[in-house]
Design a protein around this motif. Structure first.
Motif, PDB file in Angstrom:
ATOM      1  N   THR A 197       0.838  -1.203   0.000  1.00 49.29           N
ATOM      2  CA  THR A 197       0.000   0.000   0.000  1.00 49.29           C
ATOM      3  C   THR A 197       0.869   1.248   0.000  1.00 49.29           C
ATOM      4  OG1 THR A 197      -1.527  -1.238   1.345  1.00 49.29           O
ATOM      5  CG2 THR A 197      -1.993   1.073   1.097  1.00 49.29           C
ATOM      6  N   ALA A 198       1.952   1.211   0.788  1.00 48.53           N
ATOM      7  CA  ALA A 198       2.834   2.376   0.827  1.00 48.53           C
ATOM      8  C   ALA A 198       3.421   2.633  -0.553  1.00 48.53           C
ATOM      9  CB  ALA A 198       3.937   2.141   1.848  1.00 48.53           C
ATOM     10  N   GLU A 199       3.789   1.537  -1.270  1.00 51.49           N
ATOM     11  CA  GLU A 199       4.340   1.700  -2.626  1.00 51.49           C
ATOM     12  C   GLU A 199       3.301   2.305  -3.569  1.00 51.49           C
ATOM     13  OE1 GLU A 199       6.834  -1.319  -4.787  1.00 51.49           O
ATOM     14  OE2 GLU A 199       6.759  -2.202  -2.776  1.00 51.49           O
ATOM     15  N   LEU A 200       2.058   1.813  -3.439  1.00 54.46           N
ATOM     16  CA  LEU A 200       0.986   2.342  -4.299  1.00 54.46           C
ATOM     17  C   LEU A 200       0.719   3.803  -3.982  1.00 54.46           C
ATOM     18  CD1 LEU A 200      -1.419  -0.702  -4.193  1.00 54.46           C
ATOM     19  CD2 LEU A 200      -0.203   0.137  -6.189  1.00 54.46           C
ATOM     20  N   GLN A 201       0.825   4.150  -2.713  1.00 56.98           N
ATOM     21  CA  GLN A 201       0.589   5.540  -2.329  1.00 56.98           C
ATOM     22  C   GLN A 201       1.653   6.444  -2.938  1.00 56.98           C
ATOM     23  OE1 GLN A 201       1.606   6.916   1.461  1.00 56.98           O
ATOM     24  NE2 GLN A 201      -0.181   8.214   1.683  1.00 56.98           N
ATOM     25  N   ARG A 202       2.895   5.986  -2.862  1.00 55.27           N
ATOM     26  CA  ARG A 202       3.990   6.773  -3.448  1.00 55.27           C
ATOM     27  C   ARG A 202       3.740   6.962  -4.944  1.00 55.27           C
ATOM     28  NH1 ARG A 202       8.295   3.345  -2.123  1.00 55.27           N
ATOM     29  NH2 ARG A 202       7.423   3.168  -0.052  1.00 55.27           N
ATOM     30  N   PHE A 203       3.308   5.878  -5.593  1.00 57.29           N
ATOM     31  CA  PHE A 203       3.026   5.939  -7.029  1.00 57.29           C
ATOM     32  C   PHE A 203       1.930   6.962  -7.325  1.00 57.29           C
ATOM     33  CE2 PHE A 203       0.247   4.509 -10.484  1.00 57.29           C
ATOM     34  CZ  PHE A 203       1.140   4.503 -11.543  1.00 57.29           C
ATOM     35  N   ALA A 204       0.845   6.907  -6.528  1.00 61.55           N
ATOM     36  CA  ALA A 204      -0.285   7.814  -6.767  1.00 61.55           C
ATOM     37  C   ALA A 204       0.138   9.266  -6.585  1.00 61.55           C
ATOM     38  CB  ALA A 204      -1.433   7.475  -5.822  1.00 61.55           C
ATOM     39  N   LYS A 205       0.927   9.529  -5.543  1.00 58.10           N
ATOM     40  CA  LYS A 205       1.310  10.919  -5.267  1.00 58.10           C
ATOM     41  C   LYS A 205       2.316  11.434  -6.297  1.00 58.10           C
ATOM     42  CE  LYS A 205      -1.288  10.981  -1.670  1.00 58.10           C
ATOM     43  NZ  LYS A 205      -2.632  10.776  -2.174  1.00 58.10           N
ATOM     44  N   THR A 207       2.692  10.352  -9.518  1.00 55.61           N
ATOM     45  CA  THR A 207       2.203  10.429 -10.892  1.00 55.61           C
ATOM     46  C   THR A 207       0.867  11.151 -11.000  1.00 55.61           C
ATOM     47  OG1 THR A 207       1.048   8.358 -10.594  1.00 55.61           O
ATOM     48  CG2 THR A 207       3.265   8.234 -11.515  1.00 55.61           C
ATOM     49  N   ASN A 208       0.216  11.388  -9.838  1.00 58.34           N
ATOM     50  CA  ASN A 208      -1.120  11.980  -9.828  1.00 58.34           C
ATOM     51  C   ASN A 208      -2.196  11.082 -10.436  1.00 58.34           C
ATOM     52  OD1 ASN A 208      -1.585  14.227  -8.384  1.00 58.34           O
ATOM     53  ND2 ASN A 208      -0.760  15.628  -9.923  1.00 58.34           N
ATOM     54  N   ILE A 209      -1.879   9.807 -10.551  1.00 54.92           N
ATOM     55  CA  ILE A 209      -2.876   8.851 -11.063  1.00 54.92           C
ATOM     56  C   ILE A 209      -3.656   8.302  -9.864  1.00 54.92           C
ATOM     57  CG2 ILE A 209      -3.193   6.610 -12.220  1.00 54.92           C
ATOM     58  CD1 ILE A 209      -0.548   7.172 -13.681  1.00 54.92           C
ATOM     59  N   PRO A 210      -4.985   8.421  -9.865  1.00 58.90           N
ATOM     60  CA  PRO A 210      -5.733   7.860  -8.737  1.00 58.90           C
ATOM     61  C   PRO A 210      -5.657   6.333  -8.725  1.00 58.90           C
ATOM     62  CG  PRO A 210      -7.219   8.793 -10.381  1.00 58.90           C
ATOM     63  CD  PRO A 210      -5.836   9.085 -10.848  1.00 58.90           C
ATOM     64  N   VAL A 211      -5.581   5.770  -7.521  1.00 60.09           N
ATOM     65  CA  VAL A 211      -5.477   4.310  -7.394  1.00 60.09           C
ATOM     66  C   VAL A 211      -6.612   3.806  -6.497  1.00 60.09           C
ATOM     67  CG1 VAL A 211      -4.016   2.397  -6.648  1.00 60.09           C
ATOM     68  CG2 VAL A 211      -2.956   4.438  -7.593  1.00 60.09           C
ATOM     69  N   PHE A 212      -7.323   2.803  -6.977  1.00 62.77           N
ATOM     70  CA  PHE A 212      -8.345   2.135  -6.170  1.00 62.77           C
ATOM     71  C   PHE A 212      -7.791   0.793  -5.727  1.00 62.77           C
ATOM     72  CE2 PHE A 212     -12.565   4.106  -6.214  1.00 62.77           C
ATOM     73  CZ  PHE A 212     -12.305   5.191  -7.024  1.00 62.77           C
ATOM     74  N   ILE A 213      -7.915   0.507  -4.436  1.00 61.44           N
ATOM     75  CA  ILE A 213      -7.449  -0.785  -3.939  1.00 61.44           C
ATOM     76  C   ILE A 213      -8.652  -1.534  -3.379  1.00 61.44           C
ATOM     77  CG2 ILE A 213      -5.935  -1.920  -2.308  1.00 61.44           C
ATOM     78  CD1 ILE A 213      -4.388   0.602  -2.019  1.00 61.44           C
ATOM     79  N   ILE A 214      -8.818  -2.776  -3.806  1.00 60.81           N
ATOM     80  CA  ILE A 214      -9.879  -3.612  -3.237  1.00 60.81           C
ATOM     81  C   ILE A 214      -9.282  -4.414  -2.093  1.00 60.81           C
ATOM     82  CG2 ILE A 214     -11.360  -5.604  -3.698  1.00 60.81           C
ATOM     83  CD1 ILE A 214     -11.754  -4.551  -6.507  1.00 60.81           C
ATOM     84  N   GLY A 215      -9.986  -4.510  -0.980  1.00 60.84           N
ATOM     85  CA  GLY A 215      -9.496  -5.297   0.153  1.00 60.84           C
ATOM     86  C   GLY A 215     -10.620  -6.119   0.747  1.00 60.84           C
ATOM     87  N   HIS A 216     -10.313  -7.380   1.062  1.00 60.07           N
ATOM     88  CA  HIS A 216     -11.346  -8.234   1.677  1.00 60.07           C
ATOM     89  C   HIS A 216     -11.325  -8.077   3.177  1.00 60.07           C
ATOM     90  CE1 HIS A 216     -12.018 -10.316  -2.037  1.00 60.07           C
ATOM     91  NE2 HIS A 216     -10.739 -10.571  -2.140  1.00 60.07           N
ATOM     92  N   ILE A 217     -12.498  -8.038   3.776  1.00 59.23           N
ATOM     93  CA  ILE A 217     -12.553  -8.153   5.235  1.00 59.23           C
ATOM     94  C   ILE A 217     -13.569  -9.230   5.574  1.00 59.23           C
ATOM     95  CG2 ILE A 217     -11.807  -5.889   6.029  1.00 59.23           C
ATOM     96  CD1 ILE A 217     -14.703  -5.003   5.981  1.00 59.23           C
ATOM     97  N   THR A 218     -13.331  -9.923   6.665  1.00 56.84           N
ATOM     98  CA  THR A 218     -14.304 -10.935   7.056  1.00 56.84           C
ATOM     99  C   THR A 218     -15.353 -10.285   7.930  1.00 56.84           C
ATOM    100  OG1 THR A 218     -12.947 -11.468   8.918  1.00 56.84           O
ATOM    101  CG2 THR A 218     -12.664 -12.829   6.965  1.00 56.84           C
TER     102      THR A 218
END
Ligand code: TYD
Ligand code: MG
Length: 457
Positions: A197-205, A207-218
Motif C-alpha cells: 500500500t505504501a508503494e501504491l501511495q507513493r506511485f499515486a502521489k 504520478t497523480n494517477i488515482p489508485v483504487f485498492i480492493i481489500g477483503h474483510i471478514t
C-alpha cells in the motif's frame, strides 16, 4: 549507501521485534512472526535528508492564509452513486480503499467503473485470469477499448507496467494478493499489505494517477488486513449488504476530500450492479393489503431520507425462553424496546417470540427507526394493522419517551413526496418546524402510550 536492516513483524497484530519469536507477546498468537526489511540510511545520508522537504526545498513556516489551495481535479464517472460517495468524483492522485466481504460485488463494481469511464484504465487482478475478467466484462455488457487488464501480483512489476502504460486510473484487485519482492513474507500478511500500500501511495502521489485498492474483510474483521491501512489511504469505502438480498450499500468510512455522511445504493442484477437513485420506492413492500405487524419508518441514511418498511411477528413462545430474532436491526436495541413496552405499558412480550425484519436486508443504524419498530411490534401483538399511508420517525428512550430526531423536515418532505397521508414524530421536534409547508398530516407524540392511544384504540 542505505543499510538494510531486518526486523520481524507479527502477521496478526503488526507488533515487531528485532528477533524471531514463536509466540507473539502482544496478541498471543503462535508462529506469526515474519521477516521484514527496513532500509536504513547511513548517518551521513540522514544528515543530508533531514532538512529536505518533499521536492528538495527547505520547508519554512507559511501563514495558512497565504497558501494557495490548488483546485482539486476530479474525474467524474458515469456512476452517480460512486461520485457522490467520493464527494464529487475521483480526485487525481488519491488512494481509495474499497473494503467488503468476499463475494459482495467489489470486483464487479470496479470492473463496471473501468468499463464505463471513457479514460485509459489499468485493471490489475491477482485473483482472476484474463479470460475470467473478459467473461465478466461480457456479462456486464459494456466494452470500452481503453481498459487494460494485467494479471500480476508483484508490486514492482505492476508499477513498472503502470508507469509505461500511463493510465488515468489504476485499479488493484485485491491488496491481499499483492507481494513486494523486497519482503519474503506471504501475500496477505500484515507486512506485505502495509508495504504494498505504501508503494501504491507513493506511485499515486508521484504520478497523480488515482489508485483504487480492493481489500477483503471478514464479517468479524478477524483477518488483519484493510484495517491496518485505513490510516495510509485517502478514502475508505465499505461495500456492504446481505448476500441473500440484492441490495448493496457503498458507505464512506473515511474521506479526505468530502463528507463521510454519503452513501450509495446499488442493486445486484444478472448483468451487474444498477444504481438505485430512489431507494424509498424499492424499500417499501408493494403490498396492497394492510397487514398487521408492518410499519414504515422515515429514516435517514447519511444525508438521504429513505422510507423503509419494518416488519414484526409476535407469536406465543413454545419454549421457556422466548426467541428474539432481528434482521437489519441491532438485537440488543430490540430487547431494549421490548423491555420499555413491557415495563411502561404492560404488554406481555416476555411470553412471546419476536421476529423483526427490515425490508431489503438493509442494516439501519438511525435511531429514528425506533418508533416504527414499536408500532409494528404492538400491531403484530394485537393483530391490528396500521394504515399503509402512515409513517413514523422518532427515537424511543428508556422511560418510553419519544425523542426528537435530526433532519425531521427532510424526513417529512420525503414522506409527503411519496404520498403518505400521516406521519408521527416527537413533540420535541415541533420547535421551529413550519407545518403549513406540508400537505401530510403531522401527529406529535411525547410517550409511547400516546402512540398506542392514537393508533390502536
Ligand atoms: P464479485 O464482484 O466477484 O465479488 P467480490 O469481488 O466482492 O468478491 O461478485 C460476486 C457475486 O456477484 C457473485 O456471487 C455473482 C454476483 N454477480 C451478479 O449477480 N451479477 C453480475 O453481473 C456479476 C458480474 C456478478
Ligand atoms: Mg473479487
Amino acid at each position: 549507501m542505505a543499510k538494510i536492516k531486518k526486523i520481524y513483524v507479527c502477521n496478526n497484530c503488526g507488533a515487531n521485534s528485532p528477533k524471531w519469536i514463536g509466540n507473539c507477546p502482544s496478541c498471543n498468537e503462535w508462529n506469526t512472526y515474519h521477516e521484514e526489511i527496513l532500509m536504513k540510511s547511513t548517518p551521513q545520508e540522514e544528515k543530508r535528508n533531514i532538512w529536505k522537504g518533499t521536492n528538495g526545498r527547505d520547508p519554512a513556516p507559511v501563514a495558512l492564509a497565504e497558501i494557495k489551495a490548488g483546485e482539486t481535479r476530479r474525474l467524474i464517472t458515469p456512476d452517480d452513486e460512486l461520485n457522490r460517495v467520493l464527494g464529487g468524483g475521483i480526485v487525481s492522485g488519491s488512494l481509495v480503499l474499497i473494503g467488503g466481504q468476499p463475494g459482495i460485488g467489489k470486483s464487479t463494481l470496479m470492473l463496471q467503473v473501468a468499463l464505463s469511464v471513457p479514460v485509459k484504465i489499468l485493471y490489475v487482478s491477482g485473483e482472476e485470469s484474463e479470460e475470467q475478467i473478459k467473461m465478466r466484462a461480457d456479462r456486464l455488457g459494456k466494452l470500452q477499448s481503453n481498459c487494460f487488464i494485467l494479471t500480476e501480483t508483484n508490486t514492482s512489476k505492476i508499477l513498472s507496467h503502470a508507469k509505461s502504460l500511463d493510465p488515468d486510473l489504476l485499479i488493484i484487485d485485491s491488496i491481499q494478493t499483492l507481494s513486494s519482492p523486497h519482503l519474503d513474507s506471504t501475500p496477505g500478511s500484515v507486512s506485505q499489505i502495509r508495504d504494498c500500500t505504501a508503494e501504491l501511495q507513493r506511485f499515486a502521489k508521484e504520478t497523480n494517477i488515482p489508485v483504487f485498492i480492493i481489500g477483503h474483510i471478514t464479517k468479524d474483521g478477524a483477518i488483519a488486513g484493510p484495517k491496518i491501512l485505513e490510516h495510509i489511504v485517502d478514502a475508505v469505502l465499505q461495500f456492504e449488504g446481505d448476500r441473500n438480498y440484492t441490495y448493496r450499500i457503498l458507505r464512506t468510512i473515511k474521506n479526505r476530500f468530502g463528507s463521510t455522511d454519503e452513501m450509495g445504493i446499488y442493486e445486484m442484477q444478472a448483468n451487474g450492479l444498477r444504481e438505485v437513485s430512489n431507494p424509498s420506492e424499492i424499500l417499501l413492500s408493494q403490498n396492497e393489503e394492510e397487514l398487521s405487524g408492518s410499519a414504515v419508518a422515515a429514516t435517514m441514511e447519511g444525508m438521504r431520507p429513505m422510507l423503509i418498511e419494518t416488519q414484526a411477528l409476535v407469536s406465543t413462545a413454545v419454549y421457556g425462553t422466548p426467541q428474539r430474532t432481528a434482521t437489519g436491526f441491532d438485537l440488543r436495541r430490540l430487547s431494549m424496546l421490548l423491555a420499555v413496552l413491557e415495563k411502561r405499558m404492560g404488554f406481555p412480550f416476555g411470553q412471546n417470540d419476536v421476529f423483526l425484519n427490515i425490508a431489503g436486508g438493509i442494516k439501519v443504524d438511525d435511531p429514528a427507526i425506533d418508533l416504527a419498530i414499536v408500532a409494528s411490534l404492538i400491531s403484530s401483538l394485537q393483530d391490528v394493522s396500521i394504515p399503509s399511508d402512515t409513517c413514523f420517525a422518532g427515537e424511543v428512550g428508556l422511560s418510553g419517551e419519544i425523542r426528537a430526531v435530526n433532519r425531521v423536515e427532510q424526513r417529512i418532505q420525503e414522506a409527503d413526496r411519496l404520498g403518505f397521508k400521516q406521519i408521527f414524530i416527537s413533540k420535541y421536534n415541533l420547535k421551529g418546524l413550519d407545518i403549513s409547508r406540508f400537505s401530510i398530516d403531522i401527529f406529535t407524540l411525547g410517550k409511547v402510550e400516546e402512540l398506542y392511544r392514537n393508533l390502536f384504540q
